[in-house]
Design an enzyme around this catalytic site. Structure first.
Site, PDB file in Angstrom:
ATOM      1  CB  THR A  46      -1.263   0.360   0.942  1.00 19.54           C
ATOM      2  OG1 THR A  46      -0.125  -0.246   2.066  1.00 19.54           O
ATOM      3  CG2 THR A  46      -2.028  -0.903   0.646  1.00 19.54           C
ATOM      4  CE1 TYR A 109     -16.647   2.308   0.559  1.00 17.96           C
ATOM      5  CE2 TYR A 109     -17.633   0.196  -0.543  1.00 17.96           C
ATOM      6  CZ  TYR A 109     -17.530   2.211  -0.006  1.00 17.96           C
ATOM      7  OH  TYR A 109     -18.482   2.736   0.211  1.00 17.96           O
ATOM      8  CE1 TYR A 135      -0.493  -3.732   6.151  1.00 19.35           C
ATOM      9  CE2 TYR A 135      -0.608  -3.852   4.350  1.00 19.35           C
ATOM     10  CZ  TYR A 135      -0.772  -3.489   5.531  1.00 19.35           C
ATOM     11  OH  TYR A 135       0.162  -2.373   5.622  1.00 19.35           O
ATOM     12  NE  ARG A 140      -2.193   2.469   4.719  1.00 22.34           N
ATOM     13  CZ  ARG A 140      -2.884   3.537   3.329  1.00 22.34           C
ATOM     14  NH1 ARG A 140      -3.694   3.379   2.824  1.00 22.34           N
ATOM     15  NH2 ARG A 140      -1.799   4.497   3.741  1.00 22.34           N
ATOM     16  CE  LYS A 164       2.723  -4.192   6.591  1.00 23.13           C
ATOM     17  NZ  LYS A 164       3.056  -3.216   4.737  1.00 23.13           N
ATOM     18  CB  ILE A 206       6.598  -5.563   6.222  1.00 23.85           C
ATOM     19  CG1 ILE A 206       7.455  -6.989   5.781  1.00 23.85           C
ATOM     20  CG2 ILE A 206       5.971  -4.508   4.585  1.00 23.85           C
ATOM     21  CD1 ILE A 206       5.905  -7.240   4.839  1.00 23.85           C
TER      22      ILE A 206
END
Length: 291
Positions: A46, A109, A135, A140, A164, A206
């Site tokens: 991202t 979303y 992830y 987000r 992650k 990361i």
């Protein structure tokens, strides 16, 4: 998956003044990361503003990055989305040469149920020729990949090798560490809490701030892995304010400004709907860098 232990960096995508991809800066950034000791690189997570790149641009970045790395360090590709069929199609068309794993963000979303998230990752695991890193970044995506679903996926699909975690919940991290298969890896997805996460059992980070400070981030992870927490705390404290400033406005706007100031990339351009950092944040970053 020893390739995923230690410090990885989610590479930014540098842009020219006209908004096109600045491959010259990307090449310098890749070499800088490797020279400074970064253990592995993530292409188009991202932080790479992947959502604003066309399919053709993503292909170019992945192939350029693989060629530039040329096997010097392990390489991970970020392929994810909120359309499961489209994500599977992109994985099927992906050129796996030079890559050791995929990083796939939980669907954003749509706010799927845990069963929906499970089925999404099941489809990805069955489509991928490479190991898959989950992830989880609820800030987000708008939904949380629960510890129970993470462990379910880890147990049922050998292709799913790591997560992650950027949920910020130590209760969640602890539950994953308690219940996961022995060889399943927990990776920090949030720079400021890498040290405590590694103390809990995470194998590394990361990183975002590692774009600008790969040497420090790789040393931080190495110190934690070796149990040298006093040395790790020194680096953690040194990076803390700069890391905080990176996220005052949307990522990767802050880290790109720092990288431009340090001469790592030519511009701090981002693609709409993101915009460069405000004058007030520029001033705050400048003051911190001056220290």
């Amino acid at each position: 998956m020893k390739e995923l232990q230690g410090a990885g960096v989610a590479l930014v995508t540098p842009f020219n003044a006209d908004g096109s991809i600045d491959f010259e800066s990307l090449g310098r950034l890749i070499d800088f990361q490797i020279d400074e000791g970064m253990n592995y690189l993530v292409s188009l997570g991202t932080t790479g503003e992947t959502a604003t790149l066309t399919a053709s641009e993503r292909k170019q970045v992945w192939e350029y990055t693989s060629t530039r790395v040329n096997g010097r360090v392990p390489l991970v590709a970020g392929i994810g989305g909120n359309n499961t069929a489209a994500t599977v199609e992109e994985i099927a068309a992906f050129n796996f040469a030079g890559y050791c794993a995929l990083l796939s963000v939980s669907p954003y979303y749509n706010k799927p149920t845990q069963e929906g998230i499970y089925q999404h990752y099941k489809a990805i695991a069955e489509a991928s020729k490479l190991p898959v890193i989950l992830y989880n970044v609820p800030g987000r995506t708008g939904s949380n990949l629960s510890p129970a679903t993470t462990v379910r996926l880890a147990n049922e699909f050998k292709q799913i090798v790591a997560t992650k975690e950027a949920s910020g919940s130590f209760a969640q991290f602890s539950e994953i560490m308690r219940d996961k298969p022995a060889d399943f890896l927990l990776i920090s997805g949030d720079d400021p809490i890498t040290l405590p996460m590694m103390a809990l059992g995470a194998v590394g980070i990361i990183s975002v701030i590692g774009n600008a400070y790969p040497g420090l981030v790789s040393k931080l992870a190495a110190h934690c892995a070796a149990g040298r927490y006093e040395e790790a705390r020194s680096i953690h404290n040194d990076l803390l304010k700069r890391t905080e400033l990176c996220f005052v406005e949307s990522n990767p706007c802050g880290i790109k400004y720092i990288m431009k100031k340090l001469g790592i990339i030519q511009t701090d351009n981002v693609r709409l709907p993101l915009v460069p950092v405000s004058a007030a944040l520029q001033s705050a970053i400048d003051q911190e860098l001056a220290k």
